[in-house]
Design a protein around this motif. Sequence first.
Motif, PDB file in Angstrom:
ATOM      1  N   LYS A  40      13.491  62.654  36.829  1.00  0.00           N
ATOM      2  CA  LYS A  40      12.784  61.669  37.890  1.00  0.00           C
ATOM      3  C   LYS A  40      13.742  60.562  38.645  1.00  0.00           C
ATOM      4  N   ASP A  41      14.658  60.270  37.170  1.00  0.00           N
ATOM      5  CA  ASP A  41      15.545  58.779  37.177  1.00  0.00           C
ATOM      6  C   ASP A  41      16.380  59.417  38.407  1.00  0.00           C
ATOM      7  N   ALA A  93      17.074  58.143  42.091  1.00  0.00           N
ATOM      8  CA  ALA A  93      18.804  57.674  42.600  1.00  0.00           C
ATOM      9  C   ALA A  93      19.311  57.999  43.850  1.00  0.00           C
ATOM     10  N   GLU A  94      18.907  59.333  44.358  1.00  0.00           N
ATOM     11  CA  GLU A  94      19.033  59.551  45.248  1.00  0.00           C
ATOM     12  C   GLU A  94      18.133  59.308  46.374  1.00  0.00           C
ATOM     13  N   ARG A  95      17.280  59.463  46.223  1.00  0.00           N
ATOM     14  CA  ARG A  95      16.278  58.930  47.516  1.00  0.00           C
ATOM     15  C   ARG A  95      17.114  57.431  47.516  1.00  0.00           C
ATOM     16  N   ALA A  96      17.385  56.690  46.504  1.00  0.00           N
ATOM     17  CA  ALA A  96      17.940  55.258  47.054  1.00  0.00           C
ATOM     18  C   ALA A  96      19.358  55.525  47.266  1.00  0.00           C
ATOM     19  N   LEU A  97      20.252  56.819  47.364  1.00  0.00           N
ATOM     20  CA  LEU A  97      21.317  56.166  47.877  1.00  0.00           C
ATOM     21  C   LEU A  97      21.496  56.558  49.215  1.00  0.00           C
TER      22      LEU A  97
END
Length: 242
Positions: free
Chosen positions: A5-6, A10-14
């Motif tokens: 999930k982390d 992180a992928e979505r945020a980037l």
Amino acid sequence: MSKAKDRRDAERALRFDVALANRIIERFGLSNAFGHASARIPGTDSFYMPTRRSPGLASAGALLVVNTEGKILSGKGTPNSELWIHARIYAARPDVGGVVHAHPPACVCLTQIGQPHRVVHNQGGGFHAGVPEFERIGLIRTRELGDLLARKLGSAIAVMMRGHGITTALPDVRSATAAACMLEESSAMQLDMLAAAGGDPARIRAYTREEAEGLSDQIGTRVVERAWEYYSFAVKQKPLGA
């Protein structure tokens, strides 16, 4: 499950940051139908990059994943022909996590009147080590040209491209975006000062290397956070093509 999930978060945020960085360079006048910002996927030789359209239209869900060899690993659409700017800088600089290529008018003007970038105000201090110039005319559409540009950039955080634009390369895409905006602001001020000085660059009270080094934190974490907050909010208020 938590680690997975982390990683997804992180992928979505980037992805969100990359899309926003592209919209920022368009809304703030650094580019219009052209230009592009990217971010390295941490721990890899690949990066997120928008498809071949105006940076003002970039979206997090429509990014390509490209590697440093120029191969598209995932995503739908055609990459910009100058993907080699990003690919070969990431290949040459493991420390770089974000690259922005744009066509800010004041920066282009400086290259075409033969004036190097000079630090003329506090926020230009981040460029105290100098901004090299890539003198070759034309687009960076091959691996070989990408390598030449990366070599000209060297260890610097930005490179001017004669008659073309700029490329910034920093540890993350937010910093690279802030640096691009600050370099254009600094170049515009330099042009205004040059005009006010009757075209005589000797009359501009540019900062010395020592003075500018004392302001190197102007592209530091705290300054970038504040700038990114402003850019993010302003993008929502500015219409496309403003």
